[in-house]
Design a protein around this motif. Sequence first.
Motif, PDB file in Angstrom:
ATOM      1  N   LYS A   1       0.853  -1.180   0.000  1.00 23.41           N
ATOM      2  CA  LYS A   1       0.000   0.000   0.000  1.00 23.41           C
ATOM      3  C   LYS A   1       0.892   1.234   0.000  1.00 23.41           C
ATOM      4  O   LYS A   1       1.897   1.275   0.706  1.00 23.41           O
ATOM      5  CB  LYS A   1      -0.918   0.014   1.227  1.00 23.41           C
ATOM      6  N   ILE A   2       0.521   2.223  -0.791  1.00 24.15           N
ATOM      7  CA  ILE A   2       1.346   3.419  -0.944  1.00 24.15           C
ATOM      8  C   ILE A   2       0.598   4.620  -0.398  1.00 24.15           C
ATOM      9  O   ILE A   2      -0.479   4.962  -0.892  1.00 24.15           O
ATOM     10  CB  ILE A   2       1.711   3.653  -2.422  1.00 24.15           C
ATOM     11  N   GLN A   3       1.149   5.248   0.622  1.00 28.37           N
ATOM     12  CA  GLN A   3       0.560   6.441   1.224  1.00 28.37           C
ATOM     13  C   GLN A   3       1.278   7.663   0.661  1.00 28.37           C
ATOM     14  O   GLN A   3       2.477   7.839   0.877  1.00 28.37           O
ATOM     15  CB  GLN A   3       0.728   6.401   2.749  1.00 28.37           C
ATOM     16  N   ILE A   4       0.546   8.527  -0.075  1.00 37.05           N
ATOM     17  CA  ILE A   4       1.200   9.688  -0.686  1.00 37.05           C
ATOM     18  C   ILE A   4       0.766  11.007  -0.053  1.00 37.05           C
ATOM     19  O   ILE A   4       1.158  12.082  -0.518  1.00 37.05           O
ATOM     20  CB  ILE A   4       0.959   9.727  -2.209  1.00 37.05           C
TER      21      ILE A   4
ATOM     22  N   ILE B   1      -3.063   2.913  -3.930  1.00 36.71           N
ATOM     23  CA  ILE B   1      -2.410   4.177  -3.621  1.00 36.71           C
ATOM     24  C   ILE B   1      -3.410   5.028  -2.854  1.00 36.71           C
ATOM     25  O   ILE B   1      -4.511   5.289  -3.336  1.00 36.71           O
ATOM     26  CB  ILE B   1      -1.944   4.899  -4.899  1.00 36.71           C
ATOM     27  N   ILE B   2      -3.033   5.446  -1.638  1.00 36.66           N
ATOM     28  CA  ILE B   2      -3.933   6.185  -0.764  1.00 36.66           C
ATOM     29  C   ILE B   2      -3.493   7.643  -0.709  1.00 36.66           C
ATOM     30  O   ILE B   2      -2.342   7.948  -0.380  1.00 36.66           O
ATOM     31  CB  ILE B   2      -3.938   5.582   0.649  1.00 36.66           C
ATOM     32  N   SER B   3      -4.411   8.553  -1.047  1.00 37.94           N
ATOM     33  CA  SER B   3      -4.090   9.976  -1.099  1.00 37.94           C
ATOM     34  C   SER B   3      -5.141  10.784  -0.369  1.00 37.94           C
ATOM     35  O   SER B   3      -6.313  10.402  -0.308  1.00 37.94           O
ATOM     36  CB  SER B   3      -4.000  10.436  -2.561  1.00 37.94           C
ATOM     37  N   ASN B   4      -4.725  11.916   0.197  1.00 35.86           N
ATOM     38  CA  ASN B   4      -5.665  12.849   0.815  1.00 35.86           C
ATOM     39  C   ASN B   4      -6.291  13.784  -0.212  1.00 35.86           C
ATOM     40  O   ASN B   4      -7.220  14.521   0.104  1.00 35.86           O
ATOM     41  CB  ASN B   4      -4.951  13.704   1.877  1.00 35.86           C
ATOM     42  N   VAL B   5      -5.754  13.745  -1.429  1.00 37.21           N
ATOM     43  CA  VAL B   5      -6.188  14.667  -2.479  1.00 37.21           C
ATOM     44  C   VAL B   5      -7.346  14.049  -3.255  1.00 37.21           C
ATOM     45  O   VAL B   5      -7.305  12.870  -3.624  1.00 37.21           O
ATOM     46  CB  VAL B   5      -5.030  14.982  -3.440  1.00 37.21           C
TER      47      VAL B   5
END
Length: 227
Positions: free
Chosen positions: A54-57, A85-89
């Motif tokens: 899992k990729i936290q960006i 891919i986990i993003s806040n955007v």
Amino acid sequence: MKKMQNVMIKGTKDGLTLHLNDQCAYDDLLKELENKLSGHKSIHDEESPLISVKIQIGNRYLTEEQEEEIKAFIRHQRNLVVDEIISNVVTKEEALKERKENEIVSVTAIVRSGQVLEVPGDLLLVGDVNPGGTVIANGNIFVLGNLKGVAHAGFSGKRDAIIVASNMMPTQLRIADCLNRAPDQYAKEDRHEMECAYIDSSNQMIIDRLQVLKSIRPNITRLQGGF
């Protein structure tokens, strides 16, 4: 002074999580990612099972090309499989979709037999749903009138959605994938009592007095002042 790491690799019970710095330049991030993964010896064990990644960006925005570049690089490492891919955007399209799904659509009408009224968010219907009529909402359904047809709330799978009606005499109620046909007495008498339908902790659809709503769904506050 210790240099800030742009890539941090953490092992979890489900695999690996890569925390990528959202403040550095993209090229610097990619270079450090390559160095970190190539130096991770356990990843290159041919006999090891596949490892989910899992990729936290964080607050970094990645174009589709950049996302694919990172995924492709990780896939080239032996035993690694990119899970997400986990993003806040969020994109503009995602924000607009979320806004529609959370807005309250107010309609004054009578939904007659054969008619279907469908909205992407919550539905506030001032009027009746006649037998043979159908109202559908991704969120909650509030009918300020007689509900004598079909009502389907949470149609995309929201099991915490509710159905409220001034006079609850439905042909059929549905919340997400849970279905409830109205008892026979609903067809024989006008109850003239505002009621709500919801899915309880045992995954059963319950029809109860509106007064219980505050205790079962305390976060429903978008309709200010209540009923």
